[in-house]
Design a protein around this motif. Structure first.
Motif, short mmCIF file in Angstrom:
data_model
loop_
_atom_site.label_atom_id
_atom_site.label_comp_id
_atom_site.label_asym_id
_atom_site.label_seq_id
_atom_site.Cartn_x
_atom_site.Cartn_y
_atom_site.Cartn_z
N ALA A 2 0.67 -1.30 -0.19
CA ALA A 2 0.01 -0.38 -0.35
C ALA A 2 0.66 1.15 0.52
CB ALA A 2 -0.68 -0.01 1.56
N ARG A 3 2.39 1.19 1.01
CA ARG A 3 3.31 2.26 0.64
C ARG A 3 3.79 2.70 -0.43
NH1 ARG A 3 4.46 0.65 5.78
NH2 ARG A 3 6.49 -0.51 4.92
N ARG A 4 4.24 1.57 -1.29
CA ARG A 4 4.07 1.94 -2.51
C ARG A 4 3.22 2.69 -3.35
NH1 ARG A 4 6.44 -1.14 -6.37
NH2 ARG A 4 7.39 1.01 -6.87
N ARG A 5 2.44 2.11 -3.75
CA ARG A 5 1.04 2.31 -4.16
C ARG A 5 0.78 3.89 -3.94
NH1 ARG A 5 -2.04 -1.74 -2.94
NH2 ARG A 5 -3.29 -0.96 -2.27
N ARG A 6 1.04 4.29 -2.77
CA ARG A 6 0.67 6.09 -2.42
C ARG A 6 2.23 6.45 -2.74
NH1 ARG A 6 -1.08 3.90 1.92
NH2 ARG A 6 0.19 4.00 3.75
N ALA A 7 3.33 5.88 -3.24
CA ALA A 7 4.56 7.22 -3.18
C ALA A 7 4.46 7.43 -4.68
CB ALA A 7 5.78 5.81 -2.90
N GLY A 8 3.46 6.67 -5.36
CA GLY A 8 3.30 7.29 -6.42
C GLY A 8 4.90 6.85 -7.07
N ASP A 9 5.79 6.08 -7.47
CA ASP A 9 7.03 5.78 -8.22
C ASP A 9 6.21 5.02 -9.07
OD1 ASP A 9 5.74 2.92 -6.95
OD2 ASP A 9 7.47 2.50 -5.77
N GLY A 10 5.02 4.83 -9.86
CA GLY A 10 5.79 4.73 -11.21
C GLY A 10 4.95 3.36 -10.73
N ASN A 11 4.31 3.14 -10.45
CA ASN A 11 3.38 1.42 -10.12
C ASN A 11 1.96 2.03 -8.67
OD1 ASN A 11 2.49 -1.04 -10.23
ND2 ASN A 11 3.32 -2.00 -8.59
N GLY A 12 1.49 2.69 -9.45
CA GLY A 12 0.31 3.85 -8.49
C GLY A 12 -0.58 2.77 -8.85
N ASN A 13 -0.79 2.02 -9.69
CA ASN A 13 -2.31 1.03 -9.88
C ASN A 13 -1.97 -0.15 -9.01
OD1 ASN A 13 -2.60 1.97 -11.60
ND2 ASN A 13 -2.15 0.98 -13.43
N GLY A 14 -0.63 -0.61 -8.65
CA GLY A 14 -0.52 -1.94 -7.60
C GLY A 14 -0.47 -3.42 -8.29
N ASN A 15 0.00 -2.87 -9.52
CA ASN A 15 0.07 -4.45 -10.02
C ASN A 15 1.16 -4.94 -9.57
OD1 ASN A 15 -1.51 -3.71 -12.36
ND2 ASN A 15 0.43 -2.76 -13.57
N VAL A 16 1.33 -7.15 -8.84
CA VAL A 16 2.10 -7.53 -7.97
C VAL A 16 1.72 -8.86 -8.74
CG1 VAL A 16 2.05 -8.08 -6.34
CG2 VAL A 16 1.06 -6.39 -6.24
N LEU A 17 3.57 -9.51 -8.27
CA LEU A 17 3.86 -10.89 -9.39
C LEU A 17 4.24 -11.59 -8.49
CD1 LEU A 17 4.38 -12.46 -11.94
CD2 LEU A 17 7.05 -11.62 -11.91
N PHE A 18 3.68 -12.39 -7.47
CA PHE A 18 3.86 -12.76 -6.07
C PHE A 18 4.64 -14.47 -6.60
CE2 PHE A 18 -0.65 -11.33 -4.59
CZ PHE A 18 0.51 -10.28 -3.69
N ASP A 48 -8.52 -6.60 -11.13
CA ASP A 48 -9.56 -5.87 -12.10
C ASP A 48 -8.71 -4.73 -13.33
OD1 ASP A 48 -7.99 -3.49 -10.36
OD2 ASP A 48 -9.07 -4.37 -8.76
N ALA A 49 -10.00 -4.11 -13.66
CA ALA A 49 -9.14 -3.39 -14.92
C ALA A 49 -8.22 -2.63 -14.38
CB ALA A 49 -10.68 -2.85 -15.29
N ARG A 50 -7.98 -2.03 -13.03
CA ARG A 50 -6.81 -1.48 -12.99
C ARG A 50 -5.52 -1.97 -12.96
NH1 ARG A 50 -6.65 3.19 -10.11
NH2 ARG A 50 -6.04 2.41 -8.69
N ALA A 51 -5.39 -3.23 -12.17
CA ALA A 51 -4.36 -3.85 -11.75
C ALA A 51 -4.18 -5.78 -11.30
CB ALA A 51 -4.38 -3.25 -10.26
N TRP A 52 -3.16 -5.51 -11.54
CA TRP A 52 -3.69 -7.15 -12.28
C TRP A 52 -2.62 -7.80 -10.97
CZ3 TRP A 52 1.79 -8.81 -12.21
CH2 TRP A 52 2.57 -7.64 -12.92
N SER A 53 -2.98 -8.99 -10.30
CA SER A 53 -1.53 -10.36 -8.93
C SER A 53 -1.65 -11.16 -9.94
CB SER A 53 -2.42 -10.27 -8.15
OG SER A 53 -3.81 -9.25 -7.27
N ARG A 54 -0.34 -11.34 -9.77
CA ARG A 54 -0.18 -13.40 -10.44
C ARG A 54 1.01 -13.62 -9.64
NH1 ARG A 54 1.58 -9.92 -16.23
NH2 ARG A 54 -0.41 -9.05 -16.79
N LEU A 55 0.80 -15.11 -9.73
CA LEU A 55 1.49 -15.86 -9.07
C LEU A 55 2.28 -16.88 -10.17
CD1 LEU A 55 1.64 -17.22 -5.96
CD2 LEU A 55 -0.16 -19.00 -7.31
N VAL A 56 3.60 -16.47 -9.30
CA VAL A 56 4.56 -18.03 -10.11
C VAL A 56 4.99 -18.81 -8.84
CG1 VAL A 56 6.42 -17.85 -11.54
CG2 VAL A 56 5.28 -15.40 -11.86
N VAL A 57 4.33 -20.04 -9.90
CA VAL A 57 4.77 -21.24 -9.16
C VAL A 57 6.42 -22.44 -9.34
CG1 VAL A 57 3.10 -23.11 -8.17
CG2 VAL A 57 2.47 -21.62 -8.31
#
Ligand code: NDP
Length: 512
Positions: free
Chosen positions: A112-128, A153-162
């Motif tokens: 959440a801190r990263r999203r708020r920091a506006g460091d270029g990943n404001g949408n919050g895409n995450v690759l676990f 959702d339309a704004r951000a993705w979460s993906r999982l690498v196994v």
């Protein structure tokens, strides 16, 4: 949705890469060097950062030092100061147990801190990325879900690498698929097999489907059999605990060797897009013949290395290695004879072998074409004509070669086997790579072409399961021993001589 193009000229999507198991071997030795190579090729976005999570207590600074040391050792190139700094500055670390909900709450705060920091990943895409022991894969997905960290959702993705191994048998693979798919949709799950990140492996697709020359020969009318070899000189080293519970069959066959087999045997996809390529690979795996237990026994060989020498170095017997049972029946070598039950391949054996502590390191796919039906050359019976092999070599050297008969110059008709070789390094500047670069990049752009679908995994275990069953019934009966530094157990040779065929030598190859 998976992207249907493979445009490698652009940077990956902004995202945070969360690596579970960040203090481990895979992260330091392979993942981080791969990220360095991606950064050096300007393929990582500005809005990129890594959060490493593991149990060992470390500060951000210590983690950065640990990864920095790894880059020096494992990147395989002289590091560029600016690229190294760019990557290292983007690393942070979270100490935590994977079974503690607090770990995930704190991870949520960091994201959440990263999203708020506006460091270029404001949408919050995450690759676990699950670079952890497989025993915690499913529970990690549950924890991520409960902590509300999985979005799509339309704004951000979460993906999982196994990582592999994906299950230990058919039942556990199904259960793992079920639990992961309860949290992530199939198009969010990337089951990684780093063999598929290798250029030569991907080049099998180009060889087959960009050249009409070979495709017309690619069937049971022209091909006698296929040999797939992944031979290693390394012994199990310090990985006894993991290996003794796993063995060569589980460790290598349903993933690496079957992926190679499916690329060789698949039908042409309608286009080079994830869904089309994966659908064809899945069909091959589903068409592979699953034996009954009795046939599984006669179509398989398992071996275990004894003491020996490799390149002058003494190797202790597998059973003497740390954390290995003194009476272990775990195989360090496996050879199989398999069939693909479809129109193209009916009756063509696929011989697979892989093992540790062997004479040489060699990974290749060798396709043997049928012999000429009749030898017109005087005093040259057809069985003395050299065999026509096409060999796709993956290691130690990447390339493709064709072996055929040629006339020895002179007044007499004499034939000799010659080779036509294509070596990658002769044509292309091959940059040092871990095999993970392409795959991590593909996860970031959402391209699943080179990843295993849930159905692939289950189809592969369906074929492997009868071998596991008959071996576990037989105990040590049928376990063949071989000397470290040799070619593997004698029974592996017999598996082919019974069919009047021979393995290609592990040590000598056309590209050398
Ligand atoms: P390691 O044992 O070196 O690392 C495991 C990591 O998981 C460590 O960071 C460890 O943390 C962490 N971990 C394990 N259990 C917990 C827990 N309960 N809570 C918090 N952290 C935990 O394994 P590897 O890096 O070798 O392998 C990782 C995965 O990658 C495995 O699935 C393996 O099969 C796969 N793989 C590995 C390859 C390799 O070459 N290493 C190649 C291909 C696949 P800590 O040590 O700090 O306790």
């Amino acid at each position: 949705m998976p992207r249907q193009t493979r445009d490698r000229s652009r940077r990956a999507d902004p995202c945070t890469l969360v690596v579970f198991g960040a203090s481990g071997d895979l992260t330091q030795r392979l993942l981080m060097p791969a990220l360095y190579h991606l950064a050096a090729a300007d393929l990582l976005p500005d809005g990129f950062a890594v959060i490493g999570v593991a149990r060992s207590p470390m500060s951000d600074t210590q983690f950065r030092g640990h990864i920095g040391d790894g880059l020096e050792k494992f990147a395989g190139v002289k590091l560029m100061t600016t690229t190294r700094k760019w990557l290292i500055e983007r690393l942070s670390y979270l100490t935590g147990e994977f079974d503690n909900p607090q770990t995930f709450a704190r991870l949520g705060d960091m994201l959440a801190r990263r999203r708020r920091a506006g460091d270029g990943n404001g949408n919050g895409n995450v690759l676990f990325y699950l670079a952890t022991p497989p025993t915690v894969f499913a529970s990690l997905a549950d924890h991520l879900s409960r902590a509300g960290l999985v979005r799509s959702d339309a704004r951000a993705w979460s993906r999982l690498v196994v990582e592999k191994p994906f299950g230990t048998d058919l039942e556990s693979a199904r259960e793992l698929n079920r639990r992961l798919r309860a949290v992530f949709a199939e198009d969010q799950i990337f089951r990684i097999d780093h063999f598929l990140g290798k250029e030569t492996v991907q080049n099998v697709l180009a060889l087959r489907f960009a050249n009409n020359l070979f495709e017309s020969l690619w069937n049971r009318d022209r091909i006698d059999h296929v040999q797939i070899t992944v031979a290693e000189t390394v012994d199990i080293g310090g990985r006894g605990g993991f290996y003794d519970a796993t063995g060569a069959l589980r460790d290598m066959v349903p993933n690496h060797l079957f992926q190679l087999l499916s690329l060789i045997a698949m039908e042409p996809p309608t286009r080079f897009a994830a869904d089309a390529v994966r659908a064809e690979k899945t069909k091959v795996l589903q068409a592979m013949h699953a034996y009954d237990r009795r046939t599984a026994l006669t179509c398989s060989v398992r071996g275990q290395y004894r003491a020996g020498k490799i390149a002058g170095k003494s190797i202790t017997a597998y059973r003497r290695a740390p954390n290995v049972a003194r009476d272990s029946k775990t195989e360090t070598y496996v050879a199989l004879k398999l069939f693909v039950d479809n129109w193209r391949w009916a009756g063509v054996p696929f011989y697979l072998r892989t093992g540790k502590a062997l004479r040489a390191r060699r990974s290749e796919i060798a396709i043997k074409f049928r012999e000429a039906p009749f030898a017109i050359f005087r005093d040259t019976p057809v069985d003395r004509l050299a065999h026509n092999f096409m060999v796709v070599s993956i290691a130690p050297e990447e390339g493709i070669s064709l072996e055929f008969n040629a006339k020895v110059p002179g007044p007499h008709i004499r034939l000799r086997r010659v080779d036509m070789n294509f070596r990658y390094k002769d044509y292309f500047a091959v940059e040092p790579a871990t095999g993970y670069e392409t795959l991590i990049y593909d996860c970031m752009i959402g391209d699943q072409t080179l990843f295993q679908h849930a159905e692939d995994v289950e189809a592969a275990w369906r074929v492997v399961q009868p071998f596991l069953d008959c071996w576990s019934r037989n105990g040590t009966n049928g376990l063949d021993f071989y000397a470290a530094g040799g070619d593997g157990p004698r029974a592996a040779e017999e598996l082919l001589t019974r069919d009047h065929r021979h393995w290609r030598p592990i040590a000598a190859g056309p590209l050398r």
